[in-house]
Scaffold this active site. Structure first.
Site: not given
Ligand SMILES: O=c1[nH]c(NC[C@H](O)[C@H](O)[C@H](O)CO)c([N+](=O)[O-])c(=O)[nH]1
Length: 160
Positions: A27, A63, A85, A91, A93, A118
């Protein structure tokens, strides 16, 4: 060049014996590609051999934890840099993924005994993400470089 004092590396480590995984989500490609490139660049600067930098991808940040564990085992990695990212939408989410992924990546390193860096940007806007990938000139350095340096230091200094 990275701003001094923001968790900067404390010495030039020799990563020539390390095997490092970069696992990136797919993404927000433009930002992801810059972050991956920055991490790779820094790993090479710290003498990690090109053949010992393993790059794989997953559909999205959610994932990253599961695939990071699998990648460590599959390639017998000394450290893994999951890169994602996440950008806030309309929302909740975003909040749920950020919270779940950050906790899972933190826990994974204790479960598996291998450092998990991280490398997930959790941004309110696209511009924030671009800035942290060094894509806005004069704004911020590429955080991917920090993650590469962190990976080498942590693997050399603290791996069991
Ligand atoms: O990596 C991301 N995954 C995203 N969603 C996909 C998610 O990570 C999983 O791949 C998906 O839910 C399937 O498990 C994002 N958004 O939804 O906005 C995002 O911004 N970034």
């Amino acid at each position: 060049m990275a701003v001094k004092g923001l968790g900067q590396i404390d010495q030039e480590y020799d990563g020539s014996n390390l095997k490092v995984g970069i696992l990136h989500a797919r993404w927000n490609k433009e930002v992801i590609d810059a972050l991956v490139e920055g991490a790779q660049k820094r790993l090479l600067e710290l003498k990690v051999k090109p053949e010992n930098i393993i790059i794989e991808s997953v559909p999205g940040s959610y994932e990253l934890p599961f695939a990071s564990a699998a990648m460590i085992k599959k390639h017998k990695l000394d450290v893994v840099i999951p890169i994602g990212v996440l950008i806030k939408g309309s929302t909740m989410h975003f909040e749920y993924i950020c919270d779940a992924v950050s906790k899972a990546l933190m826990d994974l390193q204790f479960k598996i005994g291998v450092p998990v860096i991280f490398g997930v940007l959790t941004c309110m806007t696209e511009e924030q993400a671009q800035a942290r990938a060094g894509l806005i000139p004069g704004k911020m350095h590429n955080h991917g470089e920090d993650w590469g340096a962190c990976a080498v230091e942590t693997a050399l200094k603290w791996s069991p």
